[in-house]
Write an enzyme that holds these catalytic residues in place. Structure first.
Site, short mmCIF file in Angstrom:
data_model
loop_
_atom_site.label_atom_id
_atom_site.label_comp_id
_atom_site.label_asym_id
_atom_site.label_seq_id
_atom_site.Cartn_x
_atom_site.Cartn_y
_atom_site.Cartn_z
CG ASP A 65 -1.81 1.09 1.20
OD1 ASP A 65 -1.58 2.27 0.84
OD2 ASP A 65 -3.02 0.81 1.38
NE ARG A 94 -15.85 -0.12 -5.52
CZ ARG A 94 -16.39 -0.59 -4.33
NH1 ARG A 94 -16.48 -1.76 -3.82
NH2 ARG A 94 -16.76 0.41 -3.53
CG ASP A 118 -17.97 -11.17 -4.30
OD1 ASP A 118 -18.87 -12.13 -4.46
OD2 ASP A 118 -18.24 -10.34 -3.47
CD GLU A 156 -20.27 -6.87 -9.92
OE1 GLU A 156 -19.32 -7.00 -9.28
OE2 GLU A 156 -21.02 -5.83 -9.45
CG HIS A 173 -20.78 -7.18 -5.76
ND1 HIS A 173 -20.48 -6.05 -6.55
CD2 HIS A 173 -20.44 -6.92 -4.58
CE1 HIS A 173 -20.06 -4.86 -5.70
NE2 HIS A 173 -19.95 -5.55 -4.69
N GLY A 197 -20.27 -8.41 0.34
CA GLY A 197 -20.70 -7.47 1.27
C GLY A 197 -21.97 -7.82 2.12
#
Length: 341
Positions: A191, A252, A275, A280, A299, A302
């Site tokens: 990161d 994403r 996922d 999409e 997806h 979440g």
């Protein structure tokens, strides 16, 4: 401890639901509506899906938003002179909170931390299953229906001292690192906004992205969708992955070059748990649906089902804080949006 509002019924701020009606129905059960009405003056049956035509907006102090909320642009804000706060019962606010909101000085809160929990749980399950080769062994067991030499077929499989690389110290990435602490794994973190000392505090060793990809048994993506992260995992980086390594994407779809991933996955050289995709939904002809080394889910990492009520509880806590004159626990800061989901 749950915040308790100090406002009396005659001074309760006016609030309004601004989201898709089906999302309001899924998020706010009768008990949660009852709790909300103890804090604010709100018509629980009124859900604003078009704020440019809703007369109720004029005296609203708090907007309670979620998926399907209209964009809060200058035109909408001009019709809401009393608006002071937006409490988002979902994750990212980028879809509806505009520059006009920040210029007005609105206080904005998000339930992104609550939504990060199930994504992290899904990710951890995928990591542990990937290293244990559960999908591969389950498929072989289904086909052969007999005891086989699993260690011979999968030498070194299991989670002891395997290397897991996380791309992005986002809310989800940090939660994954937290949940992985009890396991005997070697954790890497890439990161650009985190240094070595900060990574160490999170329980990981800070490395650059190429090193992470090349040395990890599992690569898990937790970066936001930004211009600089588009196709972060391109053909070159995918080619760096170890033979038999697993790519997990719960972040994403745009982070991965779908064409390059498909080309690698078709060879069977790497595995993937995906996922989120770009596009999409994937075309029905995509090989990713049927490859035995790919687990493709729609997806679902979440908040869904009963998990939605964690988000609702977080949002209600924020409403209670606002009514008590306390700052939001999960405030969204404009400057942080440039590097967040």
């Amino acid at each position: 401890m749950r915040p308790t509002p100090t406002a009396t019924p005659t001074t309760r701020p006016r609030a309004l639901f601004a989201m898709g009606r089906r999302h309001r129905d899924a998020l706010f059960a009768p008990a949660e509506i009852q709790r909300l009405t103890a804090y604010v003056d709100i018509d629980p049956d009124h859900v604003a899906e078009n704020l440019t035509e809703d007369p109720a907006l004029e005296d609203v102090e708090i907007l309670i938003t979620s998926w399907g909320c209209p964009v809060l642009d200058e035109e909408v804000l001009a019709r809401a002179p009393a608006l002071k706060a937006v409490v988002h019962a979902a994750g990212s606010v980028k879809h509806h909170v505009t520059q006009a909101c920040w210029d007005r000085g609105l206080a904005v809160s998000s339930a992104a931390a609550a939504n990060a929990v199930p994504v992290a749980e899904y990710t951890v399950a995928a990591i542990l299953f990937a290293n244990k080769r559960v999908l591969d062994i389950g498929g072989l067991y289904r086909d052969h229906r007999a005891a086989l030499d699993w260690s011979g077929r999968f030498p070194g499989f299991g989670n002891y001292r395997r290397t897991v690389g996380l791309v992005g110290a986002s809310l989800v990435g940090r939660k994954v690192l937290e949940l992985l602490r009890p396991y005997d794994l070697d954790l890497l973190l890439a990161d650009p906004h985190v240094d070595a000392a900060q990574a160490a505090e999170l329980g990981a060793r800070h490395v650059d992205l190429d090193e992470l990809v090349a040395h990890s048994d599992v690569v898990s993506l937790h970066a936001p969708a930004l211009p600089e992260t588009d196709h972060l995992l391109d053909a070159r980086r995918l080619s760096l992955m170890r033979d038999g390594a697993t790519l997990i994407n719960t972040a994403r779809g745009s982070l991965v070059d779908t064409e390059a991933l498909t080309a690698e996955a078709v060879t069977g050289r790497i595995r993937a748990v995906i996922d989120v995709t770009e596009p999409e939904v994937l075309p029905a002809t995509s090989p990713l649906y049927s490859l035995p080394n790919v687990l493709l889910t729609p997806h679902i990492a979440g908040s869904l089902g009963g998990e939605l009520h964690r988000i609702t509880s977080s949002a209600l806590d924020e409403v209670a804080r606002y009514c008590s004159g306390e700052p939001f626990a999960h405030a969204v800061h404009h400057a942080a949006l440039a590097t967040s989901a």
